[in-house]
Design a protein around this motif. Structure first.
Motif, PDB file in Angstrom:
ATOM      1  N   PHE A  57     -51.349 -54.722  16.738  1.00  0.00           N
ATOM      2  CA  PHE A  57     -50.719 -55.817  16.000  1.00  0.00           C
ATOM      3  C   PHE A  57     -50.105 -55.296  14.708  1.00  0.00           C
ATOM      4  O   PHE A  57     -48.959 -55.618  14.368  1.00  0.00           O
ATOM      5  N   VAL A  58     -50.866 -54.505  13.958  1.00  0.00           N
ATOM      6  CA  VAL A  58     -50.388 -53.974  12.675  1.00  0.00           C
ATOM      7  C   VAL A  58     -49.135 -53.131  12.871  1.00  0.00           C
ATOM      8  O   VAL A  58     -48.131 -53.304  12.168  1.00  0.00           O
ATOM      9  N   GLU A  59     -49.160 -52.243  13.853  1.00  0.00           N
ATOM     10  CA  GLU A  59     -48.009 -51.373  14.096  1.00  0.00           C
ATOM     11  C   GLU A  59     -46.779 -52.182  14.493  1.00  0.00           C
ATOM     12  O   GLU A  59     -45.669 -51.934  14.006  1.00  0.00           O
ATOM     13  N   THR A  60     -46.951 -53.169  15.372  1.00  0.00           N
ATOM     14  CA  THR A  60     -45.819 -53.965  15.843  1.00  0.00           C
ATOM     15  C   THR A  60     -45.163 -54.730  14.711  1.00  0.00           C
ATOM     16  O   THR A  60     -43.926 -54.729  14.572  1.00  0.00           O
ATOM     17  N   VAL A  61     -45.959 -55.388  13.881  1.00  0.00           N
ATOM     18  CA  VAL A  61     -45.389 -56.169  12.778  1.00  0.00           C
ATOM     19  C   VAL A  61     -44.689 -55.256  11.776  1.00  0.00           C
ATOM     20  O   VAL A  61     -43.596 -55.576  11.287  1.00  0.00           O
ATOM     21  N   LEU A  62     -45.282 -54.110  11.481  1.00  0.00           N
ATOM     22  CA  LEU A  62     -44.651 -53.180  10.533  1.00  0.00           C
ATOM     23  C   LEU A  62     -43.347 -52.627  11.102  1.00  0.00           C
ATOM     24  O   LEU A  62     -42.357 -52.479  10.381  1.00  0.00           O
ATOM     25  N   ARG A  63     -43.335 -52.300  12.392  1.00  0.00           N
ATOM     26  CA  ARG A  63     -42.102 -51.809  13.015  1.00  0.00           C
ATOM     27  C   ARG A  63     -41.008 -52.875  12.968  1.00  0.00           C
ATOM     28  O   ARG A  63     -39.839 -52.577  12.721  1.00  0.00           O
ATOM     29  N   TYR A  64     -41.387 -54.111  13.229  1.00  0.00           N
ATOM     30  CA  TYR A  64     -40.415 -55.199  13.169  1.00  0.00           C
ATOM     31  C   TYR A  64     -39.870 -55.329  11.755  1.00  0.00           C
ATOM     32  O   TYR A  64     -38.652 -55.469  11.556  1.00  0.00           O
ATOM     33  N   ALA A  65     -40.760 -55.289  10.764  1.00  0.00           N
ATOM     34  CA  ALA A  65     -40.326 -55.426   9.375  1.00  0.00           C
ATOM     35  C   ALA A  65     -39.342 -54.335   8.981  1.00  0.00           C
ATOM     36  O   ALA A  65     -38.421 -54.572   8.197  1.00  0.00           O
ATOM     37  N   ALA A  66     -39.534 -53.122   9.509  1.00  0.00           N
ATOM     38  CA  ALA A  66     -38.686 -51.987   9.149  1.00  0.00           C
ATOM     39  C   ALA A  66     -37.393 -51.918   9.958  1.00  0.00           C
ATOM     40  O   ALA A  66     -36.545 -51.061   9.690  1.00  0.00           O
ATOM     41  N   THR A  67     -37.225 -52.801  10.933  1.00  0.00           N
ATOM     42  CA  THR A  67     -36.006 -52.823  11.746  1.00  0.00           C
ATOM     43  C   THR A  67     -34.884 -53.517  10.980  1.00  0.00           C
ATOM     44  O   THR A  67     -35.105 -54.580  10.393  1.00  0.00           O
ATOM     45  N   PRO A  68     -33.672 -52.952  10.952  1.00  0.00           N
ATOM     46  CA  PRO A  68     -32.558 -53.629  10.273  1.00  0.00           C
ATOM     47  C   PRO A  68     -32.369 -55.034  10.811  1.00  0.00           C
ATOM     48  O   PRO A  68     -32.541 -55.273  12.020  1.00  0.00           O
ATOM     49  N   PRO A  69     -32.021 -55.998   9.948  1.00  0.00           N
ATOM     50  CA  PRO A  69     -31.909 -57.400  10.375  1.00  0.00           C
ATOM     51  C   PRO A  69     -30.995 -57.608  11.573  1.00  0.00           C
ATOM     52  O   PRO A  69     -31.292 -58.425  12.449  1.00  0.00           O
ATOM     53  N   TYR A  70     -29.892 -56.871  11.635  1.00  0.00           N
ATOM     54  CA  TYR A  70     -28.926 -57.095  12.704  1.00  0.00           C
ATOM     55  C   TYR A  70     -29.417 -56.584  14.059  1.00  0.00           C
ATOM     56  O   TYR A  70     -28.786 -56.836  15.087  1.00  0.00           O
ATOM     57  N   LEU A  71     -30.553 -55.864  14.083  1.00  0.00           N
ATOM     58  CA  LEU A  71     -31.082 -55.351  15.344  1.00  0.00           C
ATOM     59  C   LEU A  71     -32.370 -56.050  15.775  1.00  0.00           C
ATOM     60  O   LEU A  71     -32.880 -55.785  16.858  1.00  0.00           O
ATOM     61  N   LYS A  72     -32.918 -56.904  14.938  1.00  0.00           N
ATOM     62  CA  LYS A  72     -34.246 -57.464  15.216  1.00  0.00           C
ATOM     63  C   LYS A  72     -34.302 -58.220  16.549  1.00  0.00           C
ATOM     64  O   LYS A  72     -35.201 -58.015  17.364  1.00  0.00           O
ATOM     65  N   THR A  73     -33.343 -59.110  16.786  1.00  0.00           N
ATOM     66  CA  THR A  73     -33.365 -59.896  18.020  1.00  0.00           C
ATOM     67  C   THR A  73     -33.186 -59.013  19.236  1.00  0.00           C
ATOM     68  O   THR A  73     -33.913 -59.136  20.231  1.00  0.00           O
ATOM     69  N   GLU A  74     -32.220 -58.097  19.161  1.00  0.00           N
ATOM     70  CA  GLU A  74     -31.940 -57.199  20.283  1.00  0.00           C
ATOM     71  C   GLU A  74     -33.123 -56.286  20.568  1.00  0.00           C
ATOM     72  O   GLU A  74     -33.473 -56.025  21.727  1.00  0.00           O
ATOM     73  N   ALA A  75     -33.764 -55.781  19.516  1.00  0.00           N
ATOM     74  CA  ALA A  75     -34.818 -54.789  19.694  1.00  0.00           C
ATOM     75  C   ALA A  75     -36.151 -55.398  20.095  1.00  0.00           C
ATOM     76  O   ALA A  75     -36.948 -54.754  20.776  1.00  0.00           O
ATOM     77  N   TRP A  76     -36.428 -56.628  19.667  1.00  0.00           N
ATOM     78  CA  TRP A  76     -37.770 -57.157  19.826  1.00  0.00           C
ATOM     79  C   TRP A  76     -37.870 -58.393  20.709  1.00  0.00           C
ATOM     80  O   TRP A  76     -38.912 -58.604  21.343  1.00  0.00           O
ATOM     81  N   GLY A  77     -36.848 -59.226  20.750  1.00  0.00           N
ATOM     82  CA  GLY A  77     -36.971 -60.445  21.524  1.00  0.00           C
ATOM     83  C   GLY A  77     -38.123 -61.300  21.014  1.00  0.00           C
ATOM     84  O   GLY A  77     -38.376 -61.370  19.808  1.00  0.00           O
ATOM     85  N   LYS A  78     -38.876 -61.928  21.920  1.00  0.00           N
ATOM     86  CA  LYS A  78     -40.012 -62.754  21.533  1.00  0.00           C
ATOM     87  C   LYS A  78     -41.308 -62.082  21.982  1.00  0.00           C
ATOM     88  O   LYS A  78     -41.465 -61.718  23.140  1.00  0.00           O
ATOM     89  N   ARG A  79     -42.228 -61.917  21.027  1.00  0.00           N
ATOM     90  CA  ARG A  79     -43.535 -61.331  21.326  1.00  0.00           C
ATOM     91  C   ARG A  79     -44.604 -62.123  20.579  1.00  0.00           C
ATOM     92  O   ARG A  79     -44.362 -62.648  19.490  1.00  0.00           O
ATOM     93  N   ASP A  80     -45.771 -62.191  21.172  1.00  0.00           N
ATOM     94  CA  ASP A  80     -46.850 -62.975  20.576  1.00  0.00           C
ATOM     95  C   ASP A  80     -47.200 -62.487  19.175  1.00  0.00           C
ATOM     96  O   ASP A  80     -47.466 -63.293  18.279  1.00  0.00           O
ATOM     97  N   GLU A  81     -47.185 -61.166  18.969  1.00  0.00           N
ATOM     98  CA  GLU A  81     -47.538 -60.621  17.654  1.00  0.00           C
ATOM     99  C   GLU A  81     -46.553 -61.040  16.578  1.00  0.00           C
ATOM    100  O   GLU A  81     -46.867 -61.017  15.393  1.00  0.00           O
ATOM    101  N   LEU A  82     -45.335 -61.408  16.991  1.00  0.00           N
ATOM    102  CA  LEU A  82     -44.264 -61.699  16.038  1.00  0.00           C
ATOM    103  C   LEU A  82     -44.060 -63.205  15.827  1.00  0.00           C
ATOM    104  O   LEU A  82     -43.010 -63.630  15.368  1.00  0.00           O
ATOM    105  N   GLU A  83     -45.064 -63.998  16.125  1.00  0.00           N
ATOM    106  CA  GLU A  83     -44.938 -65.449  16.046  1.00  0.00           C
ATOM    107  C   GLU A  83     -44.562 -65.932  14.650  1.00  0.00           C
ATOM    108  O   GLU A  83     -43.810 -66.891  14.492  1.00  0.00           O
TER     109      GLU A  83
END
Length: 291
Positions: A57-83
Motif C-alpha cells: 500500500f505504501v509503495e503504491t501510494v508513493l509511486r502514484y504521488a510521484a507520477t506526473p499529473p498528466y500520466l496518472k490516469t493512464e498509468a494507474w487507472g482505478k485501484r483499491d489502494e488509490l481510493e
C-alpha cells in the motif's frame, strides 16, 4: 551527489483509515520532493505493520504521488489502494534538467499506449494527444512502459524517444541493508531521538561531507523508531556514532545495518512524539544547508 530517503513499510501503522494513511504518505512524498531527494525507498518492517496499510500500500501510494499529473490516469487507472488519492497534496516538482519545461529540447516522462508496426509506438507525454514516435535502434519498449521523450518543437510537434533517465524522485522498495550498501549511499544517517544531538558546530562539518558525497537518511515509524525496528537498545543507538562518523567505542551495535551516525535533529523536542513526516522536514532542512 545522490540523496536517498528511507522510510519503513510500517509508516502508516497508526492511521485510523485509508484517507488518513493516504494523506500522511502525501506529506512524506512532499518532504522528499521539497528537499530534492533522488530516491524514496520503502524498507520492510513486517513486525510493525498493522495489516491494513502494509508495504505494498505504501509503495503504491508513493509511486502514484510521484507520477506526473498528466500520466496518472493512464498509468494507474482505478485501484483499491488509490481510493483517496484526491487528498494527496500536489508535489509540483521543479525540474533540475528541464524535464517539465515547455521549452525546446525539454525532456518529459511518457507512457507507451500502443506498440505498432515498423518500430513505431504511440506515447502519451502530456501533449494534447498521444504522439507517434520511432523506437531508436537497440531500444525495446512495451505497451504500458514508462519512457523519456525529448520535445524539440510543439508547433508542429517534433519529438523523439531517448534512452536516458529523467532526474527526479523515484520510488523503490528494498531492504535497509541493501539501500545502505549502495556505492552512492554517501553519508549514512539514522534519524532518531536517541541519536547524537545536531549542533551548529556539528552541522558545519557534516554539511561539507553531505555536499561532497551525498547522503542516505533513514526514519522510523510511529511509536516504533529505528532502534525498535532494528532491535537495538536505545542507549546503544545514542552511543553508536562519534564525531568522525565512526563508532564511539569501536563496536558496531548489534543489529545496526551500517549507519555512519545516529542523529537527533529535533533536540529538546516539545512534543512527546515527532511524526515521521515532521522528522523528515526537520532533518532534511538541516542537512540540505550548504557548507
Amino acid at each position: 551527489m545522490t540523496v536517498s530517503v528511507l522510510v519503513p513499510s510500517s509508516i502508516a501503522r497508526e492511521a485510523e483509515d485509508k484517507r488518513e494513511a493516504t494523506r500522511k504518505l502525501g506529506y512524506v512524498a512532499r518532504a522528499a520532493t521539497i528537499f530534492r531527494a533522488d530516491r524514496l525507498i520503502v524498507f520492510p518492517d513486517g513486525d510493525g505493520e498493522t495489516g491494513r496499510f502494509d508495504g505494498g500500500f505504501v509503495e503504491t501510494v508513493l509511486r502514484y504521488a510521484a507520477t506526473p499529473p498528466y500520466l496518472k490516469t493512464e498509468a494507474w487507472g482505478k485501484r483499491d489502494e488509490l481510493e483517496y488519492v484526491g487528498v494527496l497534496p500536489p508535489l509540483r516538482a521543479s525540474s533540475r534538467t528541464g524535464s517539465e519545461s515547455n521549452g525546446s529540447g525539454s525532456l518529459r516522462r511518457g507512457i507507451v499506449t500502443e506498440v505498432g508496426p515498423e518500430g513505431r509506438v504511440r506515447v502519451n507525454c502530456g501533449l494534447q494527444h498521444p504522439i507517434s514516435l520511432n523506437v531508436p535502434p537497440k531500444m525495446v519498449v512495451d505497451e504500458g512502459e514508462r519512457v523519456t521523450v525529448r520535445i524539440s518543437s510543439r508547433r508542429p510537434v517534433r519529438a523523439k524517444l531517448v534512452d536516458e533517465p529523467l532526474a527526479g524522485l523515484s520510488i523503490e522498495r528494498t531492504d535497509l541493508s541493501a539501500a545502505l550498501g549502495r556505492e552512492d549511499a554517501g553519508v549514512r544517517i539514522a534519524s532518531s531521538r536517541y541519536g547524537e544531538e545536531l549542533t551548529t558546530g556539528r552541522l558545519e562539518t557534516l554539511a561539507g561531507r553531505v555536499e561532497r558525497d551525498g547522503m542516505t537518511v533513514a526514519f522510523g515509524a510511529p511509536e516504533r523508531g529505528l532502534p525498535d525496528i532494528l532491535g537495538i537498545e536505545e542507549s546503544r543507538a545514542g552511543a553508536s556514532s562519534s564525531g568522525d562518523g565512526g563508532t564511539a567505542d569501536g563496536v558496531e551495535p548489534s543489529g545496526d545495518p551500517g549507519f555512519d551516525l545516529w542523529l537527533n535533529t529535533v533536540p529538546n523536542q516539545g512534543s512527546e512524539v515527532v511524526r515521521t513526516e515532521e522528522a523528515m522536514f526537520a532533518t532534511l532542512a538541516c542537512l540540505s544547508l550548504r557548507a
